[in-house]
Design a protein around this motif. Structure first.
Motif, short mmCIF file in Angstrom:
data_model
loop_
_atom_site.label_atom_id
_atom_site.label_comp_id
_atom_site.label_asym_id
_atom_site.label_seq_id
_atom_site.Cartn_x
_atom_site.Cartn_y
_atom_site.Cartn_z
N ARG A 4 -0.14 5.27 0.03
CA ARG A 4 -1.57 5.42 -0.26
C ARG A 4 -2.38 5.24 1.01
O ARG A 4 -2.03 4.44 1.88
CB ARG A 4 -2.03 4.40 -1.31
N SER A 5 -3.46 5.95 1.10
CA SER A 5 -4.28 5.84 2.31
C SER A 5 -5.03 4.53 2.34
O SER A 5 -5.35 3.94 1.29
CB SER A 5 -5.28 7.01 2.39
N SER A 14 -10.82 1.17 -3.58
CA SER A 14 -10.42 0.61 -4.87
C SER A 14 -10.69 -0.89 -4.92
O SER A 14 -11.03 -1.43 -5.97
CB SER A 14 -8.94 0.89 -5.11
N ALA A 41 -8.37 4.86 0.54
CA ALA A 41 -8.30 4.83 -0.92
C ALA A 41 -8.11 3.41 -1.44
O ALA A 41 -8.77 3.00 -2.40
CB ALA A 41 -7.16 5.72 -1.42
N VAL A 42 -7.23 2.64 -0.82
CA VAL A 42 -6.99 1.27 -1.26
C VAL A 42 -8.22 0.41 -1.00
O VAL A 42 -8.63 -0.38 -1.86
CB VAL A 42 -5.74 0.68 -0.57
N LEU A 47 -3.72 -3.40 -5.44
CA LEU A 47 -2.33 -3.09 -5.10
C LEU A 47 -1.35 -3.51 -6.19
O LEU A 47 -0.14 -3.33 -6.04
CB LEU A 47 -1.96 -3.75 -3.77
N ARG A 78 0.84 -1.21 0.00
CA ARG A 78 0.00 0.00 0.00
C ARG A 78 0.87 1.25 0.00
O ARG A 78 0.53 2.26 -0.61
CB ARG A 78 -0.92 0.00 1.23
#
Length: 105
Positions: free
Chosen positions: A28-29, A36, A32-33, A67, A25
């Motif tokens: 990235r927050s 997604s 957000a992941v 990821l 990750r």
């Protein structure tokens, strides 16, 4: 329905999965992941911290896709035996692919 208690190896495998996902990750927050991957941030938090050591297959597959990881890579890294730096020298680490994350012990 009563769940069978996890073995120590199953717990360690879940911890390795969580650590691998955290590393992948990067900056990235979590929100957000998780978005997604189509899961909640709380679910991702539980997986990354080892509180959910046996997430559903489709959850792991969605996270891998979000990821940029393959399921083969996750499987290899989560089931690999930790390498003991003071252990036998005949245990070789598999070759790293270009841009691959380091093996998690």
């Amino acid at each position: 329905m009563v769940r069978t208690p996890l073995t120590p190896e199953e717990r360690r495998r879940g911890e390795r999965l969580g650590e691998l996902l955290r590393l992948a990750r990067g900056p990235r927050s979590m929100v957000a992941v998780a978005a997604s991957a189509g899961i909640s941030a709380e679910t991702l938090r539980k997986i990354e911290t080892g509180r959910a050591p046996t997430p559903a297959f489709f959850t792991v597959a969605a996270l891998a896709g979000a990821l940029g990881l393959t399921m083969d890579d996750l499987l290899a890294r989560c089931t690999a035996e930790p390498v003991d730096p003071d252990g036998p020298a005949d245990r070789a680490e598999p070759p790293a692919e270009a841009g691959a994350l380091p093996l998690i012990a």
